[in-house]
Write an enzyme that holds these catalytic residues in place. Structure first.
Site, mmCIF file in Angstrom:
data_model
loop_
_atom_site.group_PDB
_atom_site.id
_atom_site.type_symbol
_atom_site.label_atom_id
_atom_site.label_comp_id
_atom_site.label_asym_id
_atom_site.label_seq_id
_atom_site.Cartn_x
_atom_site.Cartn_y
_atom_site.Cartn_z
ATOM 1 N N ASP A 193 42.694 -115.412 -119.137
ATOM 2 C CA ASP A 193 41.706 -115.115 -118.093
ATOM 3 C C ASP A 193 41.618 -116.237 -117.065
ATOM 4 O OD1 ASP A 193 39.755 -113.397 -116.955
ATOM 5 O OD2 ASP A 193 38.134 -114.534 -117.881
ATOM 6 N N SER A 213 35.801 -111.122 -113.678
ATOM 7 C CA SER A 213 36.683 -110.198 -114.389
ATOM 8 C C SER A 213 35.938 -108.913 -114.702
ATOM 9 C CB SER A 213 37.182 -110.834 -115.689
ATOM 10 O OG SER A 213 37.820 -112.062 -115.444
ATOM 11 N N GLN A 263 44.823 -107.172 -115.249
ATOM 12 C CA GLN A 263 43.385 -107.375 -115.097
ATOM 13 C C GLN A 263 42.926 -106.843 -113.739
ATOM 14 O OE1 GLN A 263 41.355 -111.345 -114.091
ATOM 15 N NE2 GLN A 263 40.954 -111.200 -116.285
#
Length: 283
Positions: A193, A213, A263
Site C-alpha cells: 500500500d 486507498s 488498487q
C-alpha cells in the site's frame, strides 16, 4: 516505528476473533497496509500449514482511528482440498472499517509457468535513500523508517509511451526477518500500500489531492524475502471522477515476478491544501 513483527502479531481473543494493536502514527487515519496485513495474519491463523496465501481482495470502508486497536472477525467460507477461502472484517467501535477475502492454495500443485520480464531499473543502492526529503515526504519517511523506499528518479526511468502514468520503486524491510514465508507475505501486504497510489500523481505533479486507498487486490506468485530488495513497477492506467486506478508488479532482484497488485484510490482535487490527506511516500 514499531517492528513489523510487532505490528503483525495479532492477538487471539476467541475462536476466529483476533485483535490488532494500535501503534503511534503521524497519519490521520490507520495506514491501509497495516489493516490489510493484520487482517491477513488473522485469516492465516485459521488455515492449515500446508496452505499458502495466494490472493487477497480488500475494501477500505471507513477511515480507521490510528490510536485504537482493530478487532478482526474471521469467517471460514470454504475448506477444500486444494483451496481455502476466508472472509475477514476489521472492526473499530462496532463499525466495519475494512473487509477482505483471502484465498489459500496448497504449495505442491504443479502447472504451466511463465512471467513477464522485469523492466530495467538502476541499482537500488545507487538511488537516494530519502534522507534529503523535506516537508510531508520527510514525515512519511519517518512514519515508515523501518522500510527502505527508493523511488527511481524520472531521468532514470525507462518509460513506455502508451502508459498514462508510471513509476518504479525499490523497497525492502530494513531489518533481517525470520525464515518464515508467511511473515514475508504479510509484510509485503503491508508494504504494497506504500507508494502505489502515488503513481497516479506522476502525470499531475502540481496537483494537490486528497487521497486514500479504496480497495486493494493482491496476488502472491512466487516465494520471496521482504527484507531483500524488491522492485515495484507501478502504473496508473486511468484517473477520473476523483478515483485513480493503479497497478503494480513486484519483482525480486533475480527478476522473478513475486506478486501483483491492483488498487483504486481516492484522488480528489479542489481540497484546501491544509486539508489534503497524503498517505503515499511520493505524495
Amino acid at each position: 516505528m514499531a517492528d513489523i513483527e510487532d505490528i503483525l502479531a495479532v492477538e487471539r481473543i476467541d475462536d476466529d476473533i483476533y485483535r490488532g494493536s494500535a501503534f503511534a502514527s503521524a497519519l490521520r487515519r490507520t495506514f491501509g497496509g497495516q489493516v490489510a496485513g493484520q487482517a491477513l495474519v488473522a485469516a492465516t491463523r485459521t488455515v492449515g500449514a500446508e496452505f499458502g496465501v495466494h490472493s487477497l481482495h480488500g475494501y477500505f470502508l471507513r477511515p480507521g482511528k490510528p490510536h485504537q486497536p482493530t478487532v478482526f472477525l474471521v469467517d471460514r467460507i470454504r475448506d477444500g482440498r486444494s483451496f481455502v477461502t476466508r472472509r475477514v472484517n476489521g472492526v473499530q467501535n462496532g463499525e466495519t472499517i475494512f473487509s477482505m477475502s483471502a484465498s489459500f492454495h496448497v504449495a505442491d500443485d504443479e502447472g504451466i509457468e511463465h512471467q513477464d520480464t522485469m523492466p530495467p531499473a538502476p541499482d537500488p543502492e545507487s538511488l537516494p535513500d530519502g534522507s534529503e526529503l523535506e516537508g510531508t515526504a520527510k514525515l512519511l519517511r519517518a512514519e515508515w523508517d523501518n522500510f527502505d523506499v527508493r523511488i527511481v528518479p524520472p531521468d532514470q526511468l525507462v518509460t513506455h509511451g502508451w502508459f498514462a502514468s508510471q513509476q518504479r520503486v525499490w523497497f525492502r524491510y530494513r531489518k533481517p526477518l525470520p525464515d518464515d514465508q508467511l511473515l514475508h507475505v504479510c509484510t509485503l501486504a503491508y508494504m504494497s500500500d506504500m507508494t502505489l497510489l502515488g503513481s497516479s500523481k506522476v502525470a499531475h505533479p502540481d496537483a494537490t489531492v486528497q487521497s486514500a486507498s479504496l480497495d486493494h487486490a493482491m496476488w502472491f506468485l512466487r516465494p520471496f524475502r521482504a527484507d531483500d530488495w524488491l522492485l515495484y513497477d507501478q502504473t496508473s492506467p486511468s484517473a477520473s471522477h476523483a478515483r485513480s486506478l493503479t497497478q503494480g508488479r513486484i519483482y525480486d532482484r533475480a527478476g522473478r515476478m513475486v506478486a501483483a497488485v491492483t488498487q483504486e484510490g481516492l484522488t480528489r482535487t479542489g481540497v484546501p491544501e491544509g486539508k489534503a490527506t497524503f498517505i503515499a511516500v511520493r505524495e
